[in-house]
Design a protein around this motif. Structure first.
Motif, PDB file in Angstrom:
ATOM      1  N   THR A 146       0.826  -1.209   0.000  1.00 38.45           N
ATOM      2  CA  THR A 146       0.000   0.000   0.000  1.00 38.45           C
ATOM      3  C   THR A 146       0.857   1.255   0.000  1.00 38.45           C
ATOM      4  N   ASP A 149       0.489   4.105  -2.650  1.00 37.96           N
ATOM      5  CA  ASP A 149       0.131   5.440  -2.156  1.00 37.96           C
ATOM      6  C   ASP A 149       1.100   6.501  -2.645  1.00 37.96           C
ATOM      7  N   ASP A 162       0.041   9.741  -4.629  1.00 33.51           N
ATOM      8  CA  ASP A 162       0.282  11.048  -4.020  1.00 33.51           C
ATOM      9  C   ASP A 162       1.451  11.800  -4.643  1.00 33.51           C
ATOM     10  N   GLU A 202      -8.665   4.146   0.349  1.00 30.30           N
ATOM     11  CA  GLU A 202      -7.854   4.996  -0.525  1.00 30.30           C
ATOM     12  C   GLU A 202      -8.707   5.631  -1.620  1.00 30.30           C
ATOM     13  N   GLN A 211     -10.745   8.351  -0.140  1.00 27.13           N
ATOM     14  CA  GLN A 211      -9.929   9.549   0.070  1.00 27.13           C
ATOM     15  C   GLN A 211      -9.801  10.353  -1.235  1.00 27.13           C
ATOM     16  N   LYS A 239      -8.217   3.215   5.259  1.00 23.41           N
ATOM     17  CA  LYS A 239      -6.864   3.192   4.696  1.00 23.41           C
ATOM     18  C   LYS A 239      -5.797   2.844   5.723  1.00 23.41           C
TER      19      LYS A 239
END
Length: 341
Positions: A97, A101, A105, A163, A166, A187
């Protein structure tokens, strides 16, 4: 749970890093065995896979989630070795993850070092994350328990849902606290909950004990993420291990922002809409965001909320017999919250 269980957990004696150091020392043999499984299972004939995986696995992580599995199993009286493979499984899920991520991001730093995507590129990071997820499921199958498979596979799905949620709330200042809480439960906290619950499962504990450890992990995970979200607006870069203000630059809606937005005047809310919704950010805007959050007690109240979840985590431990592992887990609650100091 034992009928002779202590009625409550004593206040933590250790603080900060000391609590984690104590837990690591207590579980040293188990953790070393877990690390051996991690190193063994991240190998591949495709050279880039172990190279990239080793970069993030060795990047200074505290192994908190696998430590929770190891400690929960030992606290429940387990004396076998199934928990070692499952702790490695939990770490692989977590690491996968992280790789995904950082791509989503566009993060440049992870734990104070260049992120894998910054060094190797987005495509290799995503694919190696997929590889580590696959390794995690191989470890679940090796364990052989359908209940363990159910818990960890459901956690994996929940993490992905968190996720995506989000992404849906990102840049949206109309996000509610309930939606924000659903994001961090998904998450972050879901894996904490699964990590502790499987410790009770391998120990053959009854459903009530399994549920208590799941509640412990869930509350601890929420507290952990609340503190992380506060640190993004308060910590220095070296302490945080990532670029300070990343959440602000990405337009993430976190509790410190929600509190400042709700308590601000029209001009302040216009600032948040410009910087987070429109992503129209200029030099000095991060400092302004930090000032507004401080003015409206966004950080202080977020940490207070984390402490309330910490209390829930401690309460969930109360029914287990006293012992070194129980005390160490209670101290880790303190560690997770006191990072904000």
């Amino acid at each position: 749970m034992s009928a002779t269980a202590s009625p409550r957990v004593a206040p933590p004696a250790a603080r900060g890093e000391d609590a984690l150091t104590t837990l690591i020392a207590l579980l040293r043999d188990d953790l070393e065995a877990c690390n051996r499984v991690i190193v063994e299972r991240m190998q591949s004939d495709v050279a880039l896979i172990p190279q990239l995986a080793a970069h993030i696995v060795a990047a200074g992580g505290k192994r908190l989630r696998p430590l929770l599995t190891l400690a929960a199993a030992r606290m429940c009286g387990y004396r076998g070795d199934r928990h070692v493979g499952l702790a490695a499984c939990v770490e692989f899920i977590h690491t996968a993850t992280l790789l995904h991520d950082d791509v989503v991001d566009e993060s440049a730093l992870r734990r104070g070092q260049a992120s894998a995507n910054a060094l190797f590129g987005n495509k290799p990071s995503v694919l190696v994350g997929d590889f580590l997820f696959s390794r995690a499921f191989q470890l679940m199958v090796t364990d052989g328990s359908l209940e363990v498979l159910r818990i960890l596979s459901e956690a994996s799905a929940t993490i992905a849902e968190g996720e995506v949620l989000q992404l849906m709330t990102q840049n949206d200042t109309t996000t509610t606290e309930a939606q924000y809480l659903a994001v961090i439960e998904g998450k972050t906290a879901a894996l904490f909950a699964a990590a502790t619950e499987v410790g009770a499962v391998v120990a053959g504990q009854p459903p009530a004990a399994q549920a208590a450890l799941r509640e412990f992990g869930m509350a601890l995970g929420v507290a952990f993420q609340l503190v992380d979200d506060a640190l993004d607006y308060s910590a220095d870069q070296e302490a945080l291990g990532k670029t300070v203000g990343d959440d602000f630059r990405e337009g993430k809606i976190t509790l410190p922002v929600l509190l400042a937005f709700a308590r601000g005047d029209d001009a302040e809310r216009a600032f948040w809409r410009r910087t987070l919704e429109d992503r129209d950010q200029a030099e000095g805007d991060l400092a302004q965001a930090q000032a507004l959050i401080t003015r409206h007690r966004g950080l202080a109240d977020t940490i207070d909320r984390a402490r309330a979840y910490g209390d829930q985590a401690l309460a969930a431990l109360a029914g287990f017999p006293d012992g070194a592992e129980k005390r160490a887990l209670a101290d880790v609650v303190d560690f997770c919250i006191e990072r904000a100091r």
